[in-house]
Design an enzyme around this catalytic site. Sequence first.
Site, PDB file in Angstrom:
ATOM      1  CG  HIS A 165      -1.736  -1.158   1.465  1.00  0.00           C
ATOM      2  ND1 HIS A 165      -2.909  -1.381   0.798  1.00  0.00           N
ATOM      3  CD2 HIS A 165      -1.585  -2.213   2.311  1.00  0.00           C
ATOM      4  CE1 HIS A 165      -3.455  -2.508   1.219  1.00  0.00           C
ATOM      5  NE2 HIS A 165      -2.672  -3.036   2.132  1.00  0.00           N
TER       6      HIS A 165
HETATM    7  C1  BDR Z   1      -2.620   0.596   5.512  1.00  0.00           C
HETATM    8  O1  BDR Z   1      -2.779   0.023   6.800  1.00  0.00           O
HETATM    9  C2  BDR Z   1      -1.551  -0.419   7.297  1.00  0.00           C
HETATM   10  O2  BDR Z   1      -1.676  -1.666   7.880  1.00  0.00           O
HETATM   11  C3  BDR Z   1      -0.581  -0.380   6.150  1.00  0.00           C
HETATM   12  O3  BDR Z   1       0.721  -0.063   6.601  1.00  0.00           O
HETATM   13  C4  BDR Z   1      -1.126   0.680   5.248  1.00  0.00           C
HETATM   14  O4  BDR Z   1      -0.655   1.949   5.601  1.00  0.00           O
HETATM   15  C5  BDR Z   1      -3.401  -0.227   4.516  1.00  0.00           C
HETATM   16  O5  BDR Z   1      -4.748  -0.260   4.862  1.00  0.00           O
END
Ligand code: BDR
Length: 309
Positions: A240
């Site tokens: 992400h």
């Molecule tokens: C986001 O949530 C976190 O667990 C990850 O690092 C990312 O920033 C994705 O939903």
Amino acid sequence: MADIPVLIDCDPGQDDAVMLMLAMASPELDILGITTVGGNVPLARTEANARRIRDLMGRPGIPVHAGCDRPLVRPLVTAAHVHGETGLRGLDLPEPVAPLAPAHAVDFIVETLRARDDVVLCPTGPLTNVALALAKAPDIAGRVRRIVLMGGAVAGGNVTPVAEYNVFADPEAADVVFRSGAPITMIGLDCTHRALLGPRELARLRLSRSAAARATLALFDHPSAWDPPRYGGRQGLPVHDACVVGYLLAPGNFAGRDCHVAIETSSRLTLGQTVVDWHGRHGSASNATVIGDVHATAFLDDLVERLSR
Ligand code: BDR
Ligand code: CA
């Protein structure tokens, strides 16, 4: 784009770690500092993990500041079941060498944005530090060049059916940020679930001996990367937060539209939803550019190439 001054606010976190390595491997970015927040794992872990990645990449000159250890009004809900208790499951790094910078993250964000007006602020965790900075110094909303954040979703969440983790973890903070008037680019799950690190990318990373490639493999070369395709796409795992850096480096690989985004802060059923007026039903002025698509191959090829150098 050359020499983009950036301030990164993060909660490493496996994909935050890849994001940090990608940023530090990209000479186009001038990383003014890294601030950390309690999120995926508690603050003591996120700040130490940011310093570990800084050591790994040999960048002791980038200051790391610790910020808030819990959301504005709620208890911290971590994502340790995803990232492991350390936050960097799979990657065993030594204790960090270079120390934490003394200033609180919120003060550092305010000072940095008041000192110059060309900084891109890149939050990739819960928005607690950013919201407090905006509350303390509302003028920075008009000084920040852009906030490019990972968070939210149009089509579906990853914590609840509608809520994405970073917004769900501190919805009141997200509400402050989206109401602030700062120019925002929202990179949510609609984008990040289309750019998965899968067998093809992992095979290419295995050809490199670079520290960043080795670390990315330790974090993501995991049996679940070969699970049947999820998210209606190909095999692999989402990275992400790395999409934020990918966007800074090559915005043409990403597509979106200007929309009004509101944050649900009270409903039990839909808490943390980013209510994106994709079709302009409310007629409210847009407050964010919402990224809905990515040229995944171009982004991932560039990511692999940079991490492999
Ligand atoms: C986001 O949530 C976190 O667990 C990850 O690092 C990312 O920033 C994705 O939903
Ligand atoms: Ca994160």
